[in-house]
Design an enzyme around this catalytic site. Sequence first.
Site, short mmCIF file in Angstrom:
data_model
loop_
_atom_site.label_atom_id
_atom_site.label_comp_id
_atom_site.label_asym_id
_atom_site.label_seq_id
_atom_site.Cartn_x
_atom_site.Cartn_y
_atom_site.Cartn_z
N LYS A 91 51.44 33.59 37.67
CA LYS A 91 51.21 33.85 39.09
C LYS A 91 51.57 32.58 39.84
CE LYS A 91 47.79 34.77 42.61
NZ LYS A 91 46.39 34.49 42.99
N GLY A 152 40.30 33.83 50.18
CA GLY A 152 38.86 33.64 50.31
C GLY A 152 38.29 33.95 51.68
N ALA A 179 44.89 38.29 47.82
CA ALA A 179 44.17 37.37 48.71
C ALA A 179 43.73 38.03 50.01
CB ALA A 179 45.00 36.14 49.04
N GLY A 180 42.51 37.66 50.43
CA GLY A 180 41.98 38.08 51.71
C GLY A 180 41.12 39.33 51.70
N ASN A 201 39.29 37.88 43.92
CA ASN A 201 38.35 37.08 43.15
C ASN A 201 37.04 36.86 43.91
OD1 ASN A 201 38.69 33.92 41.29
ND2 ASN A 201 36.91 35.15 41.65
N THR A 202 37.14 36.20 45.07
CA THR A 202 35.96 35.74 45.78
C THR A 202 34.99 36.86 46.14
OG1 THR A 202 37.31 33.97 46.72
CG2 THR A 202 35.18 34.37 47.74
#
Length: 252
Positions: A91, A152, A179-180, A201-202
Site C-alpha cells: 500500500k 483519521g 481513509a476518512g 482503521n481509526t
Amino acid sequence: MWYDFIPQTRFLLGTAGYPSPTILQQAVEAAGSEVITVSLRREGAQGGVFRKLLTRMNRRVLPNTAGCHTVKEAVTTAHMARELFDTRWIKLEVIGHADTLQPDPFALVEAARILCAEGFQVFPYTTEDLIVGEKLLEAGCQLLMPWGAPIGSGQGLRNIEGLRAMRAWFSDVPLIIDAGIGSPAQAAQAMELGFDAVLLNTAVAKAQNPVLMAGAFAAAIRAGHDARCAGLMELRDMASASTPVFGMAQFS
C-alpha cells in the site's frame, strides 16, 4: 488477476491503535476481513510479538508505507516490507501535506512507477483526481485507492460528485475507498456508489467497543454492496405515489 481477492473481501482493516492485541484479533474476526494492513513502523516497534499475532490471525497482509514523505523513503520502505512479509503487495503512501496528510501526486506517481517496474503490486493511496488516477495506471498500478476524506478525520465522503465521476471514468478498474470513513453509514454509501471495497482503521480501533464496531462496518459494507447490485431507485424532483390510482375506491 492478483487483485481478484476483492469480491471476497470488501472490507480491508487496519491494525494500528487498538487497546490490546486480543481486541485487535477479535475485531479482525468480527470484520471478516481477509486482508489487513500493517505499517512497518508498528512492526518495528512491536517486533516478534506483533508478527506472531499476525500469524495467528491467518490473514493476507498488506504492508504500507505510512509516514513516508519522499519517493526514496517510500521505495526503501516497500523493499523492507517485501523482505519482512514475503509479499509483493504494498500500500503506497507518499504524504505531501503535514496537516491534511494528502498524498503528494507527483512523488506518488514516481514511486509507483519505480515499484511496479520492480515487480511490486501497488495499492496507491491517492485522491479522487482523474488525471492522477490515469498517471498511476500508466505507471503500472492495476487498482486505485482514493481517499474519502483526510486520514483519521471520520468525515466520510467529502466529494461525492468527484468520487462518482471517478467510479464512472474508471469503470473497469477496482477502486477502494481508503481513509476518512468514520461510520458504517459512510461505508455503506461508498459501496452504494459502486466502489469495490473500503479500507479503514481509526473508526474501528478508537471505538468504545472495537469488536462491535467492526461487525457493524462489515454489515454496512455488505448492505451497501447488495443495494448497489439490487439497483437503487433514481432520485425524483417530484413526489410519485407508490399506490396506484387505478382501482381505488371512489367516494361521492
